[in-house]
Scaffold this active site. Structure first.
Site, PDB file in Angstrom:
ATOM      1  N   TYR A  51      24.136  90.459  65.541  1.00 31.36           N
ATOM      2  CA  TYR A  51      25.122  91.162  66.433  1.00 31.36           C
ATOM      3  C   TYR A  51      26.508  90.095  66.395  1.00 31.36           C
ATOM      4  CZ  TYR A  51      22.325  95.059  67.658  1.00 31.36           C
ATOM      5  OH  TYR A  51      21.271  96.092  67.643  1.00 31.36           O
ATOM      6  N   HIS A 109      13.756  92.438  63.578  1.00 29.77           N
ATOM      7  CA  HIS A 109      15.038  93.297  63.668  1.00 29.77           C
ATOM      8  C   HIS A 109      14.442  94.803  62.638  1.00 29.77           C
ATOM      9  CE1 HIS A 109      19.426  93.989  64.557  1.00 29.77           C
ATOM     10  NE2 HIS A 109      18.809  95.103  64.330  1.00 29.77           N
TER      11      HIS A 109
HETATM   12  N1  LIG Z   1      17.173  97.816  66.615  1.00 30.02           N
HETATM   13  C1  LIG Z   1      18.071  98.120  65.620  1.00 30.02           C
HETATM   14  O1  LIG Z   1      17.944  98.300  64.491  1.00 30.02           O
HETATM   15  C2  LIG Z   1      19.254  98.935  66.237  1.00 30.02           C
HETATM   16  C3  LIG Z   1      19.990  99.835  65.483  1.00 30.02           C
HETATM   17  C4  LIG Z   1      21.107 100.221  66.076  1.00 30.02           C
HETATM   18  C5  LIG Z   1      21.413  99.995  67.535  1.00 30.02           C
HETATM   19  N2  LIG Z   1      20.742  99.268  68.382  1.00 30.02           N
HETATM   20  C6  LIG Z   1      20.823  98.756  69.541  1.00 30.02           C
HETATM   21  O2  LIG Z   1      21.069 100.183  70.356  1.00 30.02           O
HETATM   22  C7  LIG Z   1      22.160 100.047  71.098  1.00 30.02           C
HETATM   23  C8  LIG Z   1      22.747 101.714  71.352  1.00 30.02           C
HETATM   24  O3  LIG Z   1      23.036 102.218  70.068  1.00 30.02           O
HETATM   25  P1  LIG Z   1      24.347 102.614  69.147  1.00 30.02           P
HETATM   26  O4  LIG Z   1      25.144 101.630  69.700  1.00 30.02           O
HETATM   27  O5  LIG Z   1      24.035 102.527  67.986  1.00 30.02           O
HETATM   28  O6  LIG Z   1      24.862 104.173  69.747  1.00 30.02           O
HETATM   29  P2  LIG Z   1      24.721 104.725  71.065  1.00 30.02           P
HETATM   30  O7  LIG Z   1      24.578 104.086  72.096  1.00 30.02           O
HETATM   31  O8  LIG Z   1      24.130 105.868  70.741  1.00 30.02           O
HETATM   32  O9  LIG Z   1      26.339 105.301  70.989  1.00 30.02           O
HETATM   33  C9  LIG Z   1      27.381 104.384  71.329  1.00 30.02           C
HETATM   34  C10 LIG Z   1      28.470 104.959  71.355  1.00 30.02           C
HETATM   35  O10 LIG Z   1      28.530 106.099  72.454  1.00 30.02           O
HETATM   36  C11 LIG Z   1      29.660 106.086  73.114  1.00 30.02           C
HETATM   37  N3  LIG Z   1      29.713 106.415  74.491  1.00 30.02           N
HETATM   38  C12 LIG Z   1      28.671 105.623  75.394  1.00 30.02           C
HETATM   39  N4  LIG Z   1      28.502 106.229  76.470  1.00 30.02           N
HETATM   40  C13 LIG Z   1      29.398 107.179  76.651  1.00 30.02           C
HETATM   41  C14 LIG Z   1      30.011 108.159  77.687  1.00 30.02           C
HETATM   42  N5  LIG Z   1      29.303 108.227  78.763  1.00 30.02           N
HETATM   43  N6  LIG Z   1      30.581 109.290  77.135  1.00 30.02           N
HETATM   44  C15 LIG Z   1      31.027 109.475  75.893  1.00 30.02           C
HETATM   45  N7  LIG Z   1      30.628 108.266  74.894  1.00 30.02           N
HETATM   46  C16 LIG Z   1      29.938 107.326  75.293  1.00 30.02           C
HETATM   47  C17 LIG Z   1      30.340 104.592  73.088  1.00 30.02           C
HETATM   48  O11 LIG Z   1      31.601 104.554  73.265  1.00 30.02           O
HETATM   49  P3  LIG Z   1      32.438 103.995  74.056  1.00 30.02           P
HETATM   50  O12 LIG Z   1      32.152 102.353  73.873  1.00 30.02           O
HETATM   51  O13 LIG Z   1      33.740 103.916  73.760  1.00 30.02           O
HETATM   52  O14 LIG Z   1      31.931 104.202  75.465  1.00 30.02           O
HETATM   53  C18 LIG Z   1      29.772 104.340  71.420  1.00 30.02           C
HETATM   54  O15 LIG Z   1      30.871 104.842  70.564  1.00 30.02           O
HETATM   55  C19 LIG Z   1      23.114  99.364  70.139  1.00 30.02           C
HETATM   56  O16 LIG Z   1      24.231  98.723  70.886  1.00 30.02           O
HETATM   57  C20 LIG Z   1      22.184  98.182  69.879  1.00 30.02           C
HETATM   58  O17 LIG Z   1      21.818  97.162  70.927  1.00 30.02           O
HETATM   59  C21 LIG Z   1      19.520  98.665  67.465  1.00 30.02           C
END
Ligand SMILES: NC(=O)c1ccc[n+]([C@@H]2O[C@H](COP(=O)([O-])OP(=O)(O)OC[C@H]3O[C@@H](n4cnc5c(N)ncnc54)[C@H](OP(=O)(O)O)[C@@H]3O)[C@@H](O)[C@H]2O)c1
Length: 278
Positions: A51, A109
């Site tokens: 990241y 990862h």
């Molecule tokens: N291990 C892996 O391979 C892997 C892969 C993907 C992700 N991850 C981890 O998992 C975390 C979460 O997954 P993600 O970032 O992919 O997606 P997510 O958490 O499912 O979605 C993030 C999105 O949701 C929006 N959001 C958050 N709270 C909200 C609310 N209350 N109302 C409306 N929209 C909202 C955010 O926008 P705003 O920022 O505008 O609020 C952002 O665009 C990552 O950040 C990372 O740390 C790990």
């Protein structure tokens, strides 16, 4: 008040059920969101070497004033760094960037079919024994790979971080994790925006005076699955955490589970060859 101290116990680790995801959070925004999340009570922060924000995550940790021992900090090693010397070097680099002496959880990862898992798991165990990580685990591992990793590891593996949300059925891999005492940590728990738009989640939310986002997160934590939603908006941190003051009925849990469908996966990335999601 959110019950930030609720946690899942897994092979000796205590992983807070709600965490903050930080993928794509950058610079001052990243440091500020991490700091504010910790000030609000979040105690689980998820980052990764890939990241490229570990410096800012570390800044946020220090700025929050929260005792380090109260925080559960996860980082991950990208598969191009899976040869044993590279893995050890990268783990040290993560700590330098974070300005920490250890992380609470260090994950592989993604699986890398080009490096024998026995070597990578051996190197991960050594990093733990050397005191760089309190716990170790995996991410994006299939049922077969979870079985193999558990068999090869001389140290307990505590989690498999995988994509989980209402639109994706992960019951098989979750069962494999449970069988071996690994926690499931759900990434992309909001399906990157889909959860907020879903009419079933919205309707169930209305019954509880909650949003679709809160229902999606509650559905996870009520199953003992940790969730790490990401937001760059400080004002969303509190509402994303207000998920411990209501309970979904069995019928509501089942209705949400029934939203899963074959095309529900959001993250279709795979490292050197598609993983078999069985
Ligand atoms: N291990 C892996 O391979 C892997 C892969 C993907 C992700 N991850 C981890 O998992 C975390 C979460 O997954 P993600 O970032 O992919 O997606 P997510 O958490 O499912 O979605 C993030 C999105 O949701 C929006 N959001 C958050 N709270 C909200 C609310 N209350 N109302 C409306 N929209 C909202 C955010 O926008 P705003 O920022 O505008 O609020 C952002 O665009 C990552 O950040 C990372 O740390 C790990």
């Amino acid at each position: 008040m959110a019950a930030f101290d609720q946690a899942v116990e897994a092979n000796g680790a205590r992983i807070p059920l709600l965490g903050l995801g930080t993928w794509e959070l950058r610079g001052r925004t990243c440091a500020r969101v991490v700091e504010q999340a910790l000030r609000l009570g979040y105690r689980h922060i998820d980052t990764a070497h890939m990241y490229d924000n570990e410096r800012e995550v570390g800044e946020g940790l220090r700025a929050s004033g929260v005792k380090r021992s109260e925080i559960f900090l996860t980082t991950k090693i990208w598969p191009t760094h899976f040869s044993p010397p590279e893995l050890a070097r990268t783990a040290k680099e993560c700590l330098v960037r974070l300005r920490q002496t250890e992380v609470d959880l260090l994950l592989l990862h993604w699986p890398n079919p080009n490096v024998p898992l026995s070597e990578t798991i051996g190197a991960l165990c050594k990093v733990k024994r050397d005191g760089l990580a309190r716990h170790i685990g995996v991410s994006n591992f299939t049922v077969a790979l979870v079985e193999e990793a558990v068999r090869l590891s001389t140290e307990p593996l505590v989690c498999n971080q995988i994509e989980v949300h209402p639109f994706l059925d992960q019951t098989k891999v979750a069962a494999a994790c449970r069988k071996h005492g690994l926690a499931v940590v759900a990434y992309t728990p909001l399906a990157r925006g889909r959860a907020m738009r879903d009419s079933v989640l919205k309707e169930i939310g209305k019954q509880h005076d909650k949003s679709a986002v809160q229902v999606a997160l509650r559905w996870l934590v009520q199953q003992g699955i940790a969730a790490i939603p990401r937001t760059e908006k400080v004002e969303r941190l509190s509402s994303n955490a207000a998920i411990f003051d209501f309970t979904l009925s069995d019928d509501e849990m089942a209705r949400i589970g029934a939203l899963a469908h074959p095309g529900g996966r959001v993250v279709n990335y795979s490292f050197s060859g598609a993983p078999q999601w069985d």
